[in-house]
Structure formats: structure tokens, C-alpha cells
Write a protein that holds these residues in place. Sequence first.
Motif, PDB file in Angstrom:
ATOM      1  N   MET A 292       9.938 -19.155   0.420  1.00  0.00           N
ATOM      2  CA  MET A 292       9.044 -18.054   0.775  1.00  0.00           C
ATOM      3  C   MET A 292       9.476 -16.804   0.015  1.00  0.00           C
ATOM      4  SD  MET A 292       6.626 -18.937   2.802  1.00  0.00           S
ATOM      5  CE  MET A 292       6.073 -17.279   3.192  1.00  0.00           C
ATOM      6  N   GLU A 293       8.497 -16.121  -0.587  1.00  0.00           N
ATOM      7  CA  GLU A 293       8.758 -14.850  -1.264  1.00  0.00           C
ATOM      8  C   GLU A 293       7.952 -13.767  -0.562  1.00  0.00           C
ATOM      9  OE1 GLU A 293       8.913 -14.203  -5.776  1.00  0.00           O
ATOM     10  OE2 GLU A 293       7.022 -13.250  -5.213  1.00  0.00           O
ATOM     11  N   VAL A 294       8.633 -12.739  -0.115  1.00  0.00           N
ATOM     12  CA  VAL A 294       7.982 -11.668   0.635  1.00  0.00           C
ATOM     13  C   VAL A 294       8.284 -10.331  -0.024  1.00  0.00           C
ATOM     14  CG1 VAL A 294       7.822 -10.450   2.849  1.00  0.00           C
ATOM     15  CG2 VAL A 294       8.116 -12.945   2.802  1.00  0.00           C
ATOM     16  N   THR A 295       7.250  -9.542  -0.201  1.00  0.00           N
ATOM     17  CA  THR A 295       7.408  -8.183  -0.707  1.00  0.00           C
ATOM     18  C   THR A 295       7.334  -7.230   0.478  1.00  0.00           C
ATOM     19  OG1 THR A 295       6.308  -8.785  -2.773  1.00  0.00           O
ATOM     20  CG2 THR A 295       6.532  -6.433  -2.290  1.00  0.00           C
ATOM     21  N   ALA A 296       8.381  -6.444   0.674  1.00  0.00           N
ATOM     22  CA  ALA A 296       8.441  -5.520   1.813  1.00  0.00           C
ATOM     23  C   ALA A 296       8.722  -4.116   1.323  1.00  0.00           C
ATOM     24  CB  ALA A 296       9.509  -5.961   2.808  1.00  0.00           C
ATOM     25  N   ALA A 297       8.379  -3.143   2.164  1.00  0.00           N
ATOM     26  CA  ALA A 297       8.571  -1.734   1.791  1.00  0.00           C
ATOM     27  C   ALA A 297       9.050  -0.945   2.991  1.00  0.00           C
ATOM     28  CB  ALA A 297       7.270  -1.145   1.251  1.00  0.00           C
ATOM     29  N   ILE A 298       9.695   0.166   2.718  1.00  0.00           N
ATOM     30  CA  ILE A 298      10.154   1.074   3.776  1.00  0.00           C
ATOM     31  C   ILE A 298      10.087   2.494   3.247  1.00  0.00           C
ATOM     32  CG2 ILE A 298      12.581   0.886   3.092  1.00  0.00           C
ATOM     33  CD1 ILE A 298      11.286   1.255   6.678  1.00  0.00           C
ATOM     34  N   ASP A 299       9.643   3.401   4.118  1.00  0.00           N
ATOM     35  CA  ASP A 299       9.656   4.826   3.779  1.00  0.00           C
ATOM     36  C   ASP A 299      10.948   5.412   4.327  1.00  0.00           C
ATOM     37  OD1 ASP A 299       9.343   7.479   3.376  1.00  0.00           O
ATOM     38  OD2 ASP A 299       7.323   7.616   4.201  1.00  0.00           O
ATOM     39  N   PRO A 300      11.893   5.777   3.492  1.00  0.00           N
ATOM     40  CA  PRO A 300      13.195   6.267   3.987  1.00  0.00           C
ATOM     41  C   PRO A 300      13.091   7.460   4.915  1.00  0.00           C
ATOM     42  CG  PRO A 300      13.254   5.878   1.612  1.00  0.00           C
ATOM     43  CD  PRO A 300      11.812   5.801   2.027  1.00  0.00           C
TER      44      PRO A 300
END
Length: 370
Positions: A48-56
Amino acid sequence: MKVKKFTGKDMAEVMEKIRADLGQNAVILNSKQVEAGGFLGFFTKKNMEVTAAIDPEISTSRPFKRPAAKPAPVTGKKSDTDAQTLSISREIEELKSMVEKIKLPAENYPPQLEEYNQLFIDQEVEDFYRLKIMKKLLEKWYRHEGDNKTREQLDKWVSEELLSLLPEEGFGSFKYEKKYLNVVGPTGVGKTTTLAKMAAKAVLKDNKKVAFITTDTFRIAAIEQLKTYAKILDVPLEVAYSANDFNKALKHFKDYDLILVDSAGRNFRNSLYVDQLNKIIDFNKEMETHLVLAMTSKYRDMKKILEQFQLIAVDKLIFSKLDETDTLGALINIMADCQTGASYLTTGQNVPDDIEEAVPERVIERLLRR
């Protein structure tokens, strides 16, 4: 905005990596299966390949310190300042665009879970509680990835999460632990009919010696309605126009097992209503107070009603007119908001029928079967 790709043998492993690296506030942008390893195209494994993001800036799980801004070089040229301003504006717009794009995938659920999400929306469960439940369900879904998830299993998960929102105690019918049972609420919610149903149960099923006191002197029809019920059940009725009348009625009924008090119904927006109740009714330790809320009311109106009754210690809630609506989300919302249990649910006008004891599991079952 920090964007990063993660891979693992299954979704559960990837989610653990995302939490460890980006924290609990990370948002999934994309997920897909990829093939890894192998030789000349053979013996590959699916990962599984997942692209994730976070706003610091908004992350609470991973503290972020903004680096000090470098002062712009002073050139004395207005064109340089304008170029820098334009560049900053573009960066801000790009960040806004990225934030808007990641909002939508946050509510993408597997089809089986999306059914529950849509049910909560249709039933008007408050978004705060709906998203809280769906987050927990998604965690359980990936924790049990590969397992056979039956409808019964999913219903069990949903029921557990709904139960966690409700108060742990305070449910069930009146237990005769106190002598006086007072029913309050705004006009038109069915207080008098509900009181008659409770009286019928006490007299016919529990063999209790019951009496009525009404403080609803504003509507003649209300007094006549209660007199009719009192005559049918063969129980006495006293009308209290003042605090003095109320105390006299209490003394008159001192040898009775249960005294049911029917209070006047008023517009819940009138702040004087609760003050008037306090002047007539003695809310002492021997009295249990139940607030009636009609399921045909709006959720925000129910919240206003609760605010008005803050001066009175409401022990339990009664939800009426369940038969007149297809949405039960407000019932969950209100109990989760005030952490007060319910005693009864009413489902029609028939006395002594059309009333049932409020049990959390049954309430949730009603919502899931809608």
C-alpha cells in the motif's frame, strides 16, 4: 504544508507510520496498491502506498516552531518590494488551495462505512459527533483489515461508539426512590399526556397510591384534560395557583406513594417561565424533575430549552412524539451535549400505551434501523 509518501504491506502498517511521523492530525490525500520487489517482473509483492499531509501550524501532536522570517533586502526600489509582496500573495493563495483540496478526501470512507456516514447525516447527527464516530470506525476498519466484516460486526462497532457519547447512567423509568415527580417543558410537547401514561403505569401495574397536582392554570383545557385522566384512573387532583396552594396540596397528599406534578407549558424563549416555576414549585430533595422534549423540535431549539431550564435541576429527559418524525439524531446530540439520561420515549397519544422505557441500546437500535 508537509506532504509525504508512505508504504507498507497493508493499510494498518502504513497508518502506524503516518501517525508516528506526522501525528494524529495528518490527512490522507491518496492511497493505492503498488507492486514492489521481484525479479524481471516476477515474484512481486503488493504494497500500500499512501500520500499524507500535515499543516505544522495546526498540528497539536507534533509541535512546530516557525523559523524567523529573513528581512527583505533594502534596495530602495519600489519594484523589488512589489515583487516580494506579489510572491508572498501567490504562496498564500497556493497554500489556501492545497488546504481546500485536502478537506474533501478526509471524509472518503470505504463503501460499507460510508453507509453509516450517510445514515448519520440523514438522521441529523451533529457533525462534531458524526466525524468523531467515523474516525473511530475508520481506525477499527484498518486495524481489522483482511477480516470478514459482516453487517452485525459493523453494527456492533457503531453501537459501541454511539454508546460512548451517551452518559453512563441516568437512564430508565421512574423507580419511586422519591415521592414527587415533576414534569416540565415548553408548550405543546405532550407533558400532560405523558404524565397520564406514567400515572397509569404506577396505578395499574405497580399498585401505587397516586395523586395529581397541576400548576398549569393558564390553560383551562389543560386542567380539564388532567381532570379527565384523574377520573378515569380514580386518583385525586389539586390545582395550585400559588406556592401556598402547592404546599397545601403536598400536605393533603402526604400519605400517597407518588405525587405527579404537571407544570404550565410556556414559550421556552420567555426567560420568566422558569422563575415562575421556582416561585410555585418547591424543588427539594424529595422531588425528581423530568424535562420533556419533542422530537419534532429543531436541535438548536432543544439546546435553547435546556439553557432556559438551567436554574432547575433536571434529573432526566423524556423524548416525545417519536412517531411524528423520521430523524432521531437530535436525541443523541442532546444527551451527548448535556450528559443527562432519559427516562421515557413516547410514540403516540394512546394512554396508557405508546410509552416505553428509555434504554440506551434500544435508542441506538431505533436510530440504526431508521
